[in-house]
Design a protein around this motif. Structure first.
Motif, PDB file in Angstrom:
ATOM      1  N   PHE A   1    -110.800  56.907 -23.145  1.00  0.00           N
ATOM      2  CA  PHE A   1    -111.728  57.978 -23.507  1.00  0.00           C
ATOM      3  C   PHE A   1    -111.651  59.080 -22.466  1.00  0.00           C
ATOM      4  O   PHE A   1    -111.157  58.881 -21.359  1.00  0.00           O
ATOM      5  CB  PHE A   1    -113.162  57.437 -23.601  1.00  0.00           C
ATOM      6  CG  PHE A   1    -113.673  56.839 -22.308  1.00  0.00           C
ATOM      7  CD1 PHE A   1    -113.334  55.544 -21.958  1.00  0.00           C
ATOM      8  CD2 PHE A   1    -114.472  57.575 -21.447  1.00  0.00           C
ATOM      9  CE1 PHE A   1    -113.788  54.983 -20.761  1.00  0.00           C
ATOM     10  CE2 PHE A   1    -114.944  57.030 -20.256  1.00  0.00           C
ATOM     11  CZ  PHE A   1    -114.597  55.731 -19.912  1.00  0.00           C
ATOM     12  N   THR A   2    -112.119  60.231 -22.861  1.00  0.00           N
ATOM     13  CA  THR A   2    -112.151  61.372 -21.949  1.00  0.00           C
ATOM     14  C   THR A   2    -113.579  61.577 -21.491  1.00  0.00           C
ATOM     15  O   THR A   2    -114.488  61.643 -22.316  1.00  0.00           O
ATOM     16  CB  THR A   2    -111.651  62.636 -22.674  1.00  0.00           C
ATOM     17  OG1 THR A   2    -110.337  62.359 -23.177  1.00  0.00           O
ATOM     18  CG2 THR A   2    -111.573  63.806 -21.716  1.00  0.00           C
ATOM     19  N   ASP A   3    -113.793  61.651 -20.186  1.00  0.00           N
ATOM     20  CA  ASP A   3    -115.168  61.837 -19.718  1.00  0.00           C
ATOM     21  C   ASP A   3    -115.528  63.326 -19.734  1.00  0.00           C
ATOM     22  O   ASP A   3    -114.724  64.166 -20.121  1.00  0.00           O
ATOM     23  CB  ASP A   3    -115.374  61.193 -18.340  1.00  0.00           C
ATOM     24  CG  ASP A   3    -114.689  61.961 -17.214  1.00  0.00           C
ATOM     25  OD1 ASP A   3    -114.129  63.051 -17.472  1.00  0.00           O
ATOM     26  OD2 ASP A   3    -114.711  61.473 -16.071  1.00  0.00           O
ATOM     27  N   LYS A   4    -116.746  63.632 -19.321  1.00  0.00           N
ATOM     28  CA  LYS A   4    -117.210  65.011 -19.428  1.00  0.00           C
ATOM     29  C   LYS A   4    -116.485  65.942 -18.478  1.00  0.00           C
ATOM     30  O   LYS A   4    -116.590  67.158 -18.600  1.00  0.00           O
ATOM     31  CB  LYS A   4    -118.719  65.060 -19.189  1.00  0.00           C
ATOM     32  CG  LYS A   4    -119.466  64.352 -20.289  1.00  0.00           C
ATOM     33  CD  LYS A   4    -120.970  64.470 -20.145  1.00  0.00           C
ATOM     34  CE  LYS A   4    -121.650  63.757 -21.314  1.00  0.00           C
ATOM     35  NZ  LYS A   4    -123.100  63.875 -21.286  1.00  0.00           N
ATOM     36  N   GLY A   5    -115.791  65.354 -17.520  1.00  0.00           N
ATOM     37  CA  GLY A   5    -115.011  66.192 -16.616  1.00  0.00           C
ATOM     38  C   GLY A   5    -113.588  66.403 -17.134  1.00  0.00           C
ATOM     39  O   GLY A   5    -112.763  67.013 -16.454  1.00  0.00           O
ATOM     40  N   GLY A   6    -113.308  65.851 -18.327  1.00  0.00           N
ATOM     41  CA  GLY A   6    -111.988  66.039 -18.901  1.00  0.00           C
ATOM     42  C   GLY A   6    -110.947  65.063 -18.391  1.00  0.00           C
ATOM     43  O   GLY A   6    -109.758  65.223 -18.645  1.00  0.00           O
ATOM     44  N   HIS A   7    -111.386  64.003 -17.695  1.00  0.00           N
ATOM     45  CA  HIS A   7    -110.440  63.018 -17.174  1.00  0.00           C
ATOM     46  C   HIS A   7    -110.216  61.913 -18.188  1.00  0.00           C
ATOM     47  O   HIS A   7    -111.163  61.443 -18.803  1.00  0.00           O
ATOM     48  CB  HIS A   7    -110.967  62.400 -15.879  1.00  0.00           C
ATOM     49  CG  HIS A   7    -111.356  63.415 -14.851  1.00  0.00           C
ATOM     50  ND1 HIS A   7    -110.429  64.152 -14.154  1.00  0.00           N
ATOM     51  CD2 HIS A   7    -112.577  63.844 -14.432  1.00  0.00           C
ATOM     52  CE1 HIS A   7    -111.059  64.973 -13.340  1.00  0.00           C
ATOM     53  NE2 HIS A   7    -112.379  64.817 -13.492  1.00  0.00           N
ATOM     54  N   SER A   8    -108.989  61.494 -18.343  1.00  0.00           N
ATOM     55  CA  SER A   8    -108.689  60.384 -19.234  1.00  0.00           C
ATOM     56  C   SER A   8    -108.901  59.070 -18.489  1.00  0.00           C
ATOM     57  O   SER A   8    -108.246  58.797 -17.491  1.00  0.00           O
ATOM     58  CB  SER A   8    -107.243  60.473 -19.726  1.00  0.00           C
ATOM     59  OG  SER A   8    -106.975  59.367 -20.566  1.00  0.00           O
ATOM     60  N   LEU A   9    -109.840  58.289 -18.979  1.00  0.00           N
ATOM     61  CA  LEU A   9    -110.174  57.012 -18.356  1.00  0.00           C
ATOM     62  C   LEU A   9    -109.938  55.897 -19.368  1.00  0.00           C
ATOM     63  O   LEU A   9    -109.967  56.123 -20.577  1.00  0.00           O
ATOM     64  CB  LEU A   9    -111.638  57.000 -17.919  1.00  0.00           C
ATOM     65  CG  LEU A   9    -112.019  58.069 -16.892  1.00  0.00           C
ATOM     66  CD1 LEU A   9    -113.529  58.108 -16.689  1.00  0.00           C
ATOM     67  CD2 LEU A   9    -111.309  57.813 -15.561  1.00  0.00           C
ATOM     68  N   THR A  10    -109.721  54.671 -18.862  1.00  0.00           N
ATOM     69  CA  THR A  10    -109.460  53.541 -19.744  1.00  0.00           C
ATOM     70  C   THR A  10    -110.186  52.310 -19.223  1.00  0.00           C
ATOM     71  O   THR A  10    -110.133  52.013 -18.026  1.00  0.00           O
ATOM     72  CB  THR A  10    -107.939  53.264 -19.805  1.00  0.00           C
ATOM     73  OG1 THR A  10    -107.294  54.383 -20.433  1.00  0.00           O
ATOM     74  CG2 THR A  10    -107.647  52.007 -20.605  1.00  0.00           C
ATOM     75  N   LEU A  11    -110.872  51.609 -20.134  1.00  0.00           N
ATOM     76  CA  LEU A  11    -111.481  50.327 -19.781  1.00  0.00           C
ATOM     77  C   LEU A  11    -110.362  49.360 -19.434  1.00  0.00           C
ATOM     78  O   LEU A  11    -109.379  49.262 -20.165  1.00  0.00           O
ATOM     79  CB  LEU A  11    -112.294  49.779 -20.950  1.00  0.00           C
ATOM     80  CG  LEU A  11    -113.472  50.624 -21.427  1.00  0.00           C
ATOM     81  CD1 LEU A  11    -114.195  49.904 -22.571  1.00  0.00           C
ATOM     82  CD2 LEU A  11    -114.442  50.887 -20.295  1.00  0.00           C
TER      83      LEU A  11
END
Length: 420
Positions: free
Chosen positions: A69-79
RNA sequence: GUGGGUGUAGCCUAAUGGUUAAGGCACCUGGUUGUGGCCCAGGAGACUGUGGGUUCAAAUCCCAUCACUCACCCCA
């Protein structure tokens, strides 16, 4: 039909299942610490790149199973779909390479993969994970393997055996892969369409194909162990020697390959019955190039990931006994407002003295309160009524025998503690 | 993503297309002043997964959808 349901592939672990979970986690932690492993907790999510880099583009895990998912800062993060990548990132980021080597780390927690659930497979699942970093010898491999073996053996698993193979190193792996590709080139129309795809994406995976039409081709495929370099061969031979020394069963499985790209040399799994079509209760191996790949100093490593849900499924199919839920030892029953007031005070005082205490709430008949005490498996019921209050005593009933005595309120705690 | 199976109270199960969907377990309350387990009585709890369709009439037949489940892919 409840309005809200748990997300597909997730589990509610109810109170009655907690004894199993506690037992497994406690055993794993205990064994890890016995061998000098230290606990490390890393985030449940990381920059997507951490997983994509280490696990490898082209693997199913990265291509279709990640919760990204993309957080509000525009970073792509993954569980996290597994632990190793995050632990390696933490190793590098925190400069753990300057600590005395080797470094032994373990973790326990949730991991996430977007897959269709089935027996023994969930989208959120728990893993116990252990890694040894900074040691290249097979004695580290065997220590990791013994850790999981002892865990399963201690939990009562039967007929344990490792599935064991080598996936070589950057020197010999390309040699073998080209041999394998040459072999498959001879059967262009025989193999399944999945294997056609695998040959370009992740060639070793063809060995793991279960399609009937591919079995003859796999059967005649070259064995990696016939093509490993001298160093890898020696590593494998040493590992086998240790396993023989320890008397642990293992099967050299030429078809054992793993779905993560970072493995080198040793790969292993442990299989168990009782999980439906799934068999692996852990998977692991050596990943000598991983830390360097993630930008750290060249550091060899070996590790294992253990599926906790699968362990518990096996335990249940074997009816493995586990320590039960703790029951309240003392039940506080009361009659009337003044008695309830005293019960509130006593409940707090009992707990302050480490007595497991269940206080009856509200205003109910004694009969109903005793029924509840029975259901909750209390050992003693402290009964407070007007008579007792007037005399400064409590009636204490031992549930197992039905015996009942009066005990002065000032002596209550001592009386109970001497009997529990 | 693909395929099979299954959807009736918290759980297990019943109901030849025909009253108000029935029973067991579990839960709650009572069974004369303040004494548990057994037993007895009562209570609460279900728009039969959802939406369409067929029919005078649907839990029941048909379609779709969703969910669960098992299996494939792959993995713990």
């Amino acid at each position: 039909m409840p309005r809200y349901r748990r997300p597909t592939g997730t589990l509610d672990i109810l109170p009655e299942d907690q004894p199993h979970w506690d037992h497994v986690r406690n055993r794993a932690r205990h064994l890890a610490e016995l061998a000098g492993f230290e606990r490390i907790d890393v985030p449940m999510f990381e920059a997507t790149e951490v997983f994509a880099r280490s696990i490898g583009a082209g693997t199913d895990t990265v291509d279709k199973e990640m919760y990204t998912f993309t957080d509000k800062g525009g970073h792509s993060l993954t569980l996290r779909p597994e632990f190793t990548a995050g632990v390696m990132r933490a190793f590098i980021e925190n400069g753990l390479h300057v600590r005395p080597r080797p470094l032994k780390l373990y973790s326990v927690g949730a991991t996430f993969r977007y897959e269709r659930p089935q027996a023994g497979r969930y989208r959120q699942f728990a893993q116990f994970n252990a890694e040894i970093l900074g040691e290249q010898g097979a004695d580290a491999d065997v220590e990791i393997m013994m850790l999981v073996w002892d865990l399963y053996a201690g939990l009562g698993f039967q007929d344990l055996a490792f599935q064991l193979n080598s996936t070589g190193c950057p020197q010999c792996k390309p040699v073998y892969v080209s041999r394998l590709e040459a072999h498959y080139a001879g059967y262009p129309d025989t193999i399944c369409k999945d294997c056609v795809r695998r040959l370009t994406l992740s060639p070793l995976r063809v060995l793991d194909c279960k399609a009937a039409q591919c079995q003859p081709v796999i059967g005649r495929a070259p064995h990696f162990l016939d093509y490993v370099c001298e160093e890898c061969a020696e590593h494998f031979a040493t590992l086998r020697d240790y396993l023989d020394l320890l008397g642990r069963e293992y099967v050299v499985n030429h078809r054992l390959v793993r779905g993560l790209d970072y493995y080198t040399k040793t790969v292993f799994e442990v299989w168990a019955a009782g999980i439906g079509a799934q068999a692996a209760v852990c998977g692991g191996g050596r990943y000598d190039g991983l830390i360097e790949l993630l930008g750290g100093p060249p550091t060899p490593g070996v590790g294992v990931g253990v599926g906790l849900e699968r362990i518990i499924l096996v335990m249940k199919s074997l009816n493995v006994p586990v320590p039960p839920l703790p029951a309240p030892r003392v039940f506080l029953a009361h009659l009337g407002t003044a008695a309830r007031r005293e019960a509130v005070r006593l409940a707090n005082a009992f707990r302050g003295e480490d007595l497991a205490t269940w206080m009856s709430f509200g205003d109910r008949r004694l009969r109903s309160q005793l029924r509840e005490a029975g259901k909750r498996s209390a050992d003693f019921v402290v009964i407070l009524g007007e008579d007792e209050l007037a005399q400064g005593v409590a009636s204490v009933k031992e549930m197992a025998t039905g015996d009942q005595v009066e005990v002065g309120l000032v002596n209550l705690i001592g009386w109970l503690k001497s009997r529990l």
